[in-house]
Scaffold this active site. Structure first.
Site, PDB file in Angstrom:
ATOM      1  CG  MET A 119      29.849  -3.224  45.839  1.00  0.00           C
ATOM      2  SD  MET A 119      31.289  -2.911  46.881  1.00  0.00           S
ATOM      3  CE  MET A 119      31.345  -1.120  46.828  1.00  0.00           C
ATOM      4  CB  ILE A 177      31.108   6.095  44.035  1.00  0.00           C
ATOM      5  CG1 ILE A 177      32.115   6.373  42.907  1.00  0.00           C
ATOM      6  CG2 ILE A 177      30.031   7.171  44.058  1.00  0.00           C
ATOM      7  CD1 ILE A 177      31.525   6.260  41.524  1.00  0.00           C
ATOM      8  N   GLY A 207      26.477  -0.001  51.332  1.00  0.00           N
ATOM      9  CA  GLY A 207      25.907   0.152  49.995  1.00  0.00           C
ATOM     10  C   GLY A 207      26.594   1.227  49.173  1.00  0.00           C
ATOM     11  CB  SER A 208      29.192   2.118  48.062  1.00  0.00           C
ATOM     12  OG  SER A 208      29.687   0.895  48.590  1.00  0.00           O
ATOM     13  NE  ARG A 209      28.889   3.964  39.575  1.00  0.00           N
ATOM     14  CZ  ARG A 209      28.284   4.890  38.854  1.00  0.00           C
ATOM     15  NH1 ARG A 209      27.060   5.301  39.159  1.00  0.00           N
ATOM     16  NH2 ARG A 209      28.892   5.444  37.822  1.00  0.00           N
TER      17      ARG A 209
END
Length: 249
Positions: A119, A177, A207-209
């Site tokens: 993301m 994450i 911002g991440s995953r």
């Protein structure tokens, strides 16, 4: 439109609407807007204008649009907006694979398919559950803040593991994450909660995953690099799998 039932026969009433702003983001938007207003009143235009645009950016980051969630018991929907950055065969993390203290089984130690969704700061950051059921596990693990696109981010970054179990025994685990910029994972649910497929379960700031671990015998229905939408894109269907190819163009 929230709560309305729509189908492929044209039933229901759908229309465009401004996305809501999640309460988690309103306080940040108000703070930045207040600084922008003070700067404007003091005629500090070189500061007021950037702060004004930053206010809009903060509110956009925390937008929380409605999603049309497929009502298909075999569908595993995407928990996050973004693009598919990795598809690989891996052993699930110990927090999801092992049985818990009460003897409830995890995903097991055998390799399964992991779909990683990256993301960016421009994506919606509200995360949703891939299936409906009971949240049987929710484990937070502190860690680093490496680039979320890196494979090792799954094992080294700050993260939160969630396991959802259906009454028929199907389990899907996924992991939020934190990334290079993201600094906080905010849960909306707790262990023992009953959730519906596509229900909001948390967010990751800036911002991440998200990693999704598919059940054994289930292959991805998405392609590496594909843009996907939380709560709407079907990542896979239970027990199904075939080669899917695509061209970047």
């Amino acid at each position: 439109m929230s709560g309305d039932i729509l189908d492929n026969k044209g039933s229901g009433d759908a229309g465009w609407q401004w996305p809501a702003i999640h309460p988690e983001g309103r306080k940040y938007g108000l703070v930045v807007a207040a600084f922008s207003l003070v700067a404007a009143l003091l005629a500090w235009e070189t500061i007021a204008w950037p702060l004004g645009f930053l206010t809009l950016g903060v509110l956009a980051f925390f937008r929380d649009p409605e999603r049309i969630v497929p009502q298909d018991e075999n569908a595993i929907v995407s928990p996050a907006d973004g693009h598919v950055s990795l598809i690989s065969q891996v052993a699930p993390p110990l927090e999801l694979s092992m049985s818990d203290a009460a003897g409830n089984p995890g995903l097991g130690e055998g390799p399964v398919t992991r779909i990683s969704i990256f993301m960016s700061v421009f994506d919606v950051h509200i995360n949703r559950t891939p299936i409906g059921g009971i949240v049987t596990r929710l484990i937070y693990v502190p860690g680093k803040f490496l680039n979320a696109d890196l494979d090792k981010a799954s094992e080294e970054n700050e993260r939160q593991h969630i396991l959802v179990s259906r009454p028929d025994g199907l389990q899907v685990g996924f992991t939020q994450i934190a990334g290079l910029v993201a600094r906080r994972i905010v849960p909306f649910v707790k262990q023992g909660d009953l959730v519906a497929v596509g229900q909001r379960v948390g967010l990751i700031r800036f911002g991440s995953r998200v990693d999704v671990y598919l059940p054994a015998g289930t292959e991805p229905g998405v392609i590496l690099g594909q843009k996907i939408v939380a709560g709407e894109t079907v990542l896979a269907r239970v027990g199904e799998g075939k080669l899917i190819e695509g061209f970047a163009q």
